[in-house]
Design a protein around this motif. Structure first.
Motif, PDB file in Angstrom:
ATOM      1  N   UNK A  68      -7.124  11.751  -3.241  1.00 13.68           N
ATOM      2  CA  UNK A  68      -5.996  12.231  -4.040  1.00 13.68           C
ATOM      3  C   UNK A  68      -6.301  13.589  -4.663  1.00 13.68           C
ATOM      4  N   UNK A  69      -5.273  14.205  -5.220  1.00  8.02           N
ATOM      5  CA  UNK A  69      -5.396  15.555  -5.768  1.00  8.02           C
ATOM      6  C   UNK A  69      -6.335  15.614  -6.963  1.00  8.02           C
ATOM      7  N   UNK A  70      -6.336  14.570  -7.763  1.00  3.17           N
ATOM      8  CA  UNK A  70      -7.204  14.540  -8.945  1.00  3.17           C
ATOM      9  C   UNK A  70      -8.673  14.599  -8.535  1.00  3.17           C
ATOM     10  N   UNK A  71      -9.028  13.829  -7.530  1.00  3.91           N
ATOM     11  CA  UNK A  71     -10.414  13.841  -7.054  1.00  3.91           C
ATOM     12  C   UNK A  71     -10.741  15.148  -6.333  1.00  3.91           C
ATOM     13  N   UNK A  72      -9.750  15.738  -5.685  1.00  5.93           N
ATOM     14  CA  UNK A  72      -9.932  17.044  -5.071  1.00  5.93           C
ATOM     15  C   UNK A  72     -10.223  18.104  -6.120  1.00  5.93           C
ATOM     16  N   UNK A  73      -9.554  17.994  -7.251  1.00  4.05           N
ATOM     17  CA  UNK A  73      -9.794  18.929  -8.358  1.00  4.05           C
ATOM     18  C   UNK A  73     -11.204  18.756  -8.919  1.00  4.05           C
ATOM     19  N   UNK A 124       0.831  -1.200   0.000  1.00  3.35           N
ATOM     20  CA  UNK A 124       0.000   0.000   0.000  1.00  3.35           C
ATOM     21  C   UNK A 124       0.867   1.252   0.000  1.00  3.35           C
ATOM     22  N   UNK A 125       0.434   2.210  -0.794  1.00  2.00           N
ATOM     23  CA  UNK A 125       1.090   3.506  -0.772  1.00  2.00           C
ATOM     24  C   UNK A 125       0.486   4.310   0.370  1.00  2.00           C
ATOM     25  N   UNK A 126       1.223   5.262   0.824  1.00  2.00           N
ATOM     26  CA  UNK A 126       0.676   6.181   1.801  1.00  2.00           C
ATOM     27  C   UNK A 126      -0.392   7.012   1.104  1.00  2.00           C
ATOM     28  N   UNK A 127      -1.614   6.915   1.600  1.00  3.11           N
ATOM     29  CA  UNK A 127      -2.709   7.641   0.984  1.00  3.11           C
ATOM     30  C   UNK A 127      -2.774   9.031   1.593  1.00  3.11           C
ATOM     31  N   UNK A 128      -2.681  10.019   0.726  1.00  2.00           N
ATOM     32  CA  UNK A 128      -2.745  11.401   1.188  1.00  2.00           C
ATOM     33  C   UNK A 128      -4.176  11.870   1.020  1.00  2.00           C
ATOM     34  N   UNK A 129      -4.795  12.257   2.108  1.00  2.00           N
ATOM     35  CA  UNK A 129      -6.159  12.750   2.008  1.00  2.00           C
ATOM     36  C   UNK A 129      -6.149  14.257   1.828  1.00  2.00           C
TER      37      UNK A 129
END
Length: 157
Positions: free
Chosen positions: A89-94, A51-56
């Motif tokens: 992730x940043x894409x979903x934040x956008x 697992x990657x560290x998930x950045x919220x």
């Protein structure tokens, strides 16, 4: 000559002890690994390494001022609420930022169907309204964009 015959026997005893300890360690390790495999914990343990560290990312929403559904017909019931939506992730934040109108519409449609009696309903210690808003946002956007909702301010009259 007797001394020479005794030397190899002394060396064999430590080797036997070493071999016995090694076998015991292998049996304990094998038993532990076998136990992890049969209980399914090994798979969890292995996937935790992958697992990657998930950045919220938190996307704050503007304040909402909404009339609540009234049981007695009075138009005086309203809700003022502020919230932030969490995504992974940043894409979903956008996406949440770009489609702010769709997100606001989803939130308002859920809030307008609530009454003063149902706004604070809980299931398993969590406000039901939070999960309803997350589901409505994800449904309107067509994908799982919102993962959590945090209410930062709420006033009801």
């Amino acid at each position: 000559m007797e001394k020479e015959a005794q030397l190899p026997k002394k060396q064999n005893v430590p080797r036997l002890v070493l071999i016995a300890l090694l076998l015991v360690a292998l049996m304990i390790g094998g038993g532990t690994i076998g136990s992890l495999i049969t209980t399914g914990k090994a798979k969890e343990w292995i996937t935790s390494f992958n697992k990657k560290e998930v950045e919220s990312i938190l996307v704050p929403q503007e304040e909402f001022l909404v009339n609540l559904k009234s049981n007695d017909g009075s138009p005086d019931d309203f809700l003022k609420i502020e919230m932030s939506i969490e995504t992974i992730d940043e894409e979903k934040g956008a996406i949440l930022t770009e489609k702010a109108a769709i997100v606001r519409d989803a939130i308002i449609s859920v809030l307008r169907n609530k009454s003063t009696e149902t706004i604070f309903d809980e299931a398993e210690g969590v406000l039901v309204i939070k999960q309803e808003i997350i589901s409505k946002i994800n449904q309107n956007l067509g994908s799982d964009v919102a993962s959590e909702l945090y209410i930062t301010n709420i006033v009801m009259q």
